[in-house]
Each structure stands twice: as C-alpha cells, then as structure tokens.
Design a protein around this motif. Structure first.
Motif, PDB file in Angstrom:
ATOM      1  N   ALA A 193     -34.931  49.510  52.524  1.00 18.20           N
ATOM      2  CA  ALA A 193     -36.199  49.978  53.088  1.00 18.20           C
ATOM      3  C   ALA A 193     -35.998  50.519  54.503  1.00 18.20           C
ATOM      4  CB  ALA A 193     -37.211  48.834  53.107  1.00 18.20           C
ATOM      5  N   GLN A 194     -35.107  49.882  55.245  1.00 17.71           N
ATOM      6  CA  GLN A 194     -34.836  50.317  56.619  1.00 17.71           C
ATOM      7  C   GLN A 194     -34.324  51.769  56.626  1.00 17.71           C
ATOM      8  OE1 GLN A 194     -35.445  49.268  59.490  1.00 17.71           O
ATOM      9  NE2 GLN A 194     -34.077  50.513  60.755  1.00 17.71           N
ATOM     10  N   LYS A 195     -33.464  52.093  55.654  1.00 22.93           N
ATOM     11  CA  LYS A 195     -32.942  53.470  55.561  1.00 22.93           C
ATOM     12  C   LYS A 195     -34.064  54.451  55.203  1.00 22.93           C
ATOM     13  CE  LYS A 195     -28.133  52.814  55.248  1.00 22.93           C
ATOM     14  NZ  LYS A 195     -27.573  51.886  54.273  1.00 22.93           N
ATOM     15  N   GLY A 196     -34.914  54.020  54.260  1.00 19.48           N
ATOM     16  CA  GLY A 196     -36.036  54.875  53.865  1.00 19.48           C
ATOM     17  C   GLY A 196     -36.975  55.110  55.043  1.00 19.48           C
ATOM     18  N   ARG A 197     -37.140  54.078  55.826  1.00 15.93           N
ATOM     19  CA  ARG A 197     -38.024  54.162  56.995  1.00 15.93           C
ATOM     20  C   ARG A 197     -37.437  55.115  58.039  1.00 15.93           C
ATOM     21  NH1 ARG A 197     -41.042  51.427  61.072  1.00 15.93           N
ATOM     22  NH2 ARG A 197     -39.475  50.385  62.316  1.00 15.93           N
ATOM     23  N   GLU A 198     -36.128  54.990  58.252  1.00 14.14           N
ATOM     24  CA  GLU A 198     -35.466  55.884  59.229  1.00 14.14           C
ATOM     25  C   GLU A 198     -35.649  57.337  58.813  1.00 14.14           C
ATOM     26  OE1 GLU A 198     -31.465  54.386  59.397  1.00 14.14           O
ATOM     27  OE2 GLU A 198     -32.133  52.581  60.491  1.00 14.14           O
ATOM     28  N   ARG A 199     -35.541  57.573  57.492  1.00 15.14           N
ATOM     29  CA  ARG A 199     -35.712  58.956  57.012  1.00 15.14           C
ATOM     30  C   ARG A 199     -37.147  59.441  57.295  1.00 15.14           C
ATOM     31  NH1 ARG A 199     -32.373  58.803  53.145  1.00 15.14           N
ATOM     32  NH2 ARG A 199     -33.687  57.561  51.774  1.00 15.14           N
ATOM     33  N   HIS A 200     -38.114  58.564  57.046  1.00 14.68           N
ATOM     34  CA  HIS A 200     -39.507  58.946  57.304  1.00 14.68           C
ATOM     35  C   HIS A 200     -39.744  59.173  58.805  1.00 14.68           C
ATOM     36  CE1 HIS A 200     -44.051  57.907  57.222  1.00 14.68           C
ATOM     37  NE2 HIS A 200     -43.881  59.206  57.080  1.00 14.68           N
ATOM     38  N   MET A 201     -39.130  58.334  59.640  1.00 13.19           N
ATOM     39  CA  MET A 201     -39.274  58.494  61.106  1.00 13.19           C
ATOM     40  C   MET A 201     -38.697  59.845  61.543  1.00 13.19           C
ATOM     41  SD  MET A 201     -40.842  55.919  62.256  1.00 13.19           S
ATOM     42  CE  MET A 201     -41.665  55.339  60.805  1.00 13.19           C
ATOM     43  N   ALA A 202     -37.563  60.233  60.934  1.00 11.37           N
ATOM     44  CA  ALA A 202     -36.941  61.520  61.283  1.00 11.37           C
ATOM     45  C   ALA A 202     -37.876  62.668  60.884  1.00 11.37           C
ATOM     46  CB  ALA A 202     -35.587  61.644  60.587  1.00 11.37           C
ATOM     47  N   MET A 203     -38.538  62.504  59.721  1.00 10.51           N
ATOM     48  CA  MET A 203     -39.491  63.531  59.275  1.00 10.51           C
ATOM     49  C   MET A 203     -40.668  63.612  60.252  1.00 10.51           C
ATOM     50  SD  MET A 203     -39.420  62.565  55.233  1.00 10.51           S
ATOM     51  CE  MET A 203     -41.116  62.952  54.876  1.00 10.51           C
ATOM     52  N   LEU A 204     -41.129  62.438  60.686  1.00  8.32           N
ATOM     53  CA  LEU A 204     -42.275  62.394  61.608  1.00  8.32           C
ATOM     54  C   LEU A 204     -41.945  63.026  62.961  1.00  8.32           C
ATOM     55  CD1 LEU A 204     -43.759  58.834  60.923  1.00  8.32           C
ATOM     56  CD2 LEU A 204     -44.888  61.015  60.523  1.00  8.32           C
ATOM     57  N   ALA A 205     -40.666  62.920  63.355  1.00  5.55           N
ATOM     58  CA  ALA A 205     -40.256  63.514  64.638  1.00  5.55           C
ATOM     59  C   ALA A 205     -40.427  65.033  64.587  1.00  5.55           C
ATOM     60  CB  ALA A 205     -38.817  63.129  64.950  1.00  5.55           C
TER      61      ALA A 205
END
Ligand code: KG4
Ligand code: ZN
Length: 353
Positions: free
Chosen positions: A188-200
C-alpha cells in the motif's frame, strides 16, 4: 512484586517478568510460530498447541536469565485464560499453574483483550483513566470506553470481519504471504507513493481504485469490513479477465493502497465520533493492526491524543499479560484448579456483580 506472565492463546509463546514497583519489564522472551503456520496459509490449532508445549520451558528460562532473576524471586504467576484456541490456552495454563504450584505462589488468569487494552499504559505516564480504546486484531475490532480497570463499555464493533482478518483475507486474494497485514501495508505504501507523485503533477489526480467506506453513515459506532475484501476480489477478477492470469506489482500495490485507505479511514472516523460522543480526550489503540503506520498517521490527526503500544508490543506477547495481571492482584488464587475459556467475552469477564 514480580509477576511472571505467560501468553499462549494463538501462535505466539510469550513470557515476561514484570516489576510492579518500577512498572517495567525486567525480562522477556517470545517465539512466533508464524513461519510454521504460513506453510498452511493459517494457524493450525493442533500444531500451535504442540509448539507451545515444546518451547515454553526454555522461553521461561531465557526470560528469567535476561531479568537476572531466579524462580525464587517470582511473587505471582499469570497467564492468558482466554479467549483463544483451547489447546493452545491449555498448554500455557497447565505450565503456568504447575509452576505457580511448585513455587507456592498465587496464580492470576488474564483476559487476552485486556492485556492488549492496557498495554499502552506501560511506561506511559501521560495516559490516565478514563480513555477510549480501539482494539484491532485478527479476531476483534471494538471501540470501548475504559473508565477504570475492569470498567469497560463496548461502544461499537465490527458486525462482520475483524479489521486484521480483512487485511489477511485481502492479502491472500492479492497473492501475498500469510499473515498478510504487514505485507499488504508495504504494498500500500508503494501505491500511495505513486498516487502522491500523481498529485504533485495534478492536485486533482484520483487514485486508480477507490473502495467504499462501509457504515460511515450508520449513525452508530459499528463497522463492517467484509465488503472491502469483496471489492478487492472484484478488481482482481476484472484484472485477470483483461490482462490474463498474473497480478502485476503495480496492480497489487494500487489495490492494497485503496484497501488500506478505506479501512484506516473508517477506523479513524468512527473513533473521532466516539471521542465526540464520550467527551474523552485520549484514545488507546491496541492489537496487531495497531502496528499499521498509516493508521498511526491518521490517528495523529484526530482531535484527541492517541497512544499506541511500542511496535514490539502490538502483537501477542507475555509482557502485556504480566502487566494486566498487576491490576488484578486481588483476583490471585490458588493454582491448579484451572480451566480455559476459549470463548470468553469481554462483557462476561467484567460484568458488574
Ligand atoms: O493481536 P494480534 O497479534 O493477534 C490476534 O488476532 O489476537 O493481531 C494479528 C493481526 C493479523 O491480522 C495481522 O495481519 C495484523 O494483526 N497486522 C497488521 C499489521 N501487522 C499485523 N495489519 C495491518 N498492518 C500491519 N502493519
Ligand atoms: Zn492478540
């Protein structure tokens, strides 16, 4: 006073020596049977009982050695009396009661969930009664009002799967090892990092999957987690149909992220509601799922103060049992005439007389 505590209700054999004067653990030993049960994809009760029997004496010696203590120093023996697997409980209770008998000291039976519930009080002088407790383990998801020792009121609970059980079942669906909670959290942490990168790049970027937040509008403090497992199952079936048999890493990470966000959101929002309803300021989170870092992050943002056990005390251990027993010295009894309570409800244990 020194209390030697034992835990053997499921798949951990734990022993600890607790000093009531200093409020500290003097020695501790723990063996987790997880690797053995992982081969079968779940706990095998018969194997669990046998393994407790095999290891408990050596673990006791190890614990006393670490404490620099001997059997003669022990004032009380305590052990988890229930709930749990009958054979596993019997292994610990037989050993603990026999030991108390041979040492000529009294015995204290402990309710496993009370062990979890009170464990954040250890070495934490900022936490005082009354407080709210969220018990989140493989078998339980409960919100309780803890007014004082033995005065516990159930305010809400899961009406189906426990949160830990939902983590484990969803992890299994995603092909992760048993018990899957911590593996799913890593994905989940990896999935979250990917979403955070998208949000950036785009502040409105939606995550790939969004799972429901069941029962948020129910008006009470009950929860439901079995639908989240079904949501994961539906995505897996769709993915397999579109992409063929294998689940790629990115997919597993994105589903894990959606799942973890949904579970931790429901837990945090129901607890926020309970804080408001009771007017309490502190919340204790205990049980295996309290090791979840995302849950810790969300609880840090609540209006109340949240208290988590040290990471090593989140899963089953002897320290929480010896510590909980220290509040019940008045319940100490002669050893040997004992039974186990595999289905001991919290309400029965602490029913007002
Ligand atoms: O309290 P516990 O050790 O055993 C009982 O159920 O009594 O809790 C075990 C549960 C398992 O479901 C496990 O997957 C979950 O706690 N767990 C986690 C994490 N670590 C353990 N769930 C989510 N995130 C974690 N980091
Ligand atoms: Zn437990």
């Amino acid at each position: 006073m020194l209390i030697l505590g034992f835990e053997s209700s499921c798949d951990e054999t734990g022993v600890a020596l607790y000093d009531t004067e200093t409020g500290t653990i003097k020695g501790e030993s723990l063996f987790s049977q997880i690797d053995m049960h992982a081969l079968y994809g779940g706990v095998v009760p018969e194997l669990a009982s046998r393994d407790h029997v095999k290891r408990i004496a050596a673990l006791t010696r190890e614990c006393l050695k670490e404490a620099g203590a001997s059997f003669e120093d022990v004032d009380y023996v305590a052990c988890t009396e229930g709930p749990g697997l009958a054979g596993a409980l019997l292994a610990g209770m037989s050993f603990a009661n026999s030991l108390a008998f041979s040492l000529g000291v009294p015995f204290i039976g402990v309710h496993h969930l009370e062990g979890h519930l009170l464990s954040p009080l250890m070495g934490n002088s900022s936490l005082k009664f009354p407080f709210l407790a969220l018990l989140v383990s493989g078998g339980h998801t409960q919100i309780l009002a803890v007014r004082r020792v033995a005065d516990y009121e159930l305010l809400g609970e899961s009406v189906d799967d426990a949160a830990g059980e939902a983590f484990d079942k969803t992890a299994k669906i995603l092909g992760l090892p048993y018990p899957g909670g911590k593996y799913l959290a890593q994905k989940a942490q990896k999935g979250r990092e990917r979403h955070m990168a998208m949000l950036a790049k785009d502040p409105k970027a939606e995550p790939r999957f969004v799972f429901p937040r069941p029962m948020l509008g129910s008006g009470d403090l009950n929860m439901s987690f079995s639908g989240l497992k079904t949501a994961a199952l539906t995505e897996v079936a769709r993915h397999k149909e579109e992409m063929g048999g294998n689940l790629d890493d990115e997919f597993v990470e994105d589903v894990s992220y959606a799942f973890e966000e949904a579970v931790t959101d429901v837990l945090a929002r129901k607890v926020a509601k309970a804080l408001k309803k009771t007017g309490m300021r502190d919340v204790v989170v205990a049980g295996g799922v309290s090791a979840n870092l995302r849950l810790r992050e969300k609880f840090a943002k609540l209006r109340g103060r949240s208290h988590f056990p040290a990471l090593g005390l989140c899963t089953d251990n002897g320290a929480m049992i010896a510590h909980a027993a220290s509040y019940h010295l008045d319940r100490a009894r002669e050893p040997l005439a004992f039974g186990v309570r595999p289905r001991w409800s919290f309400e029965d244990c602490f029913k007002k007389k």
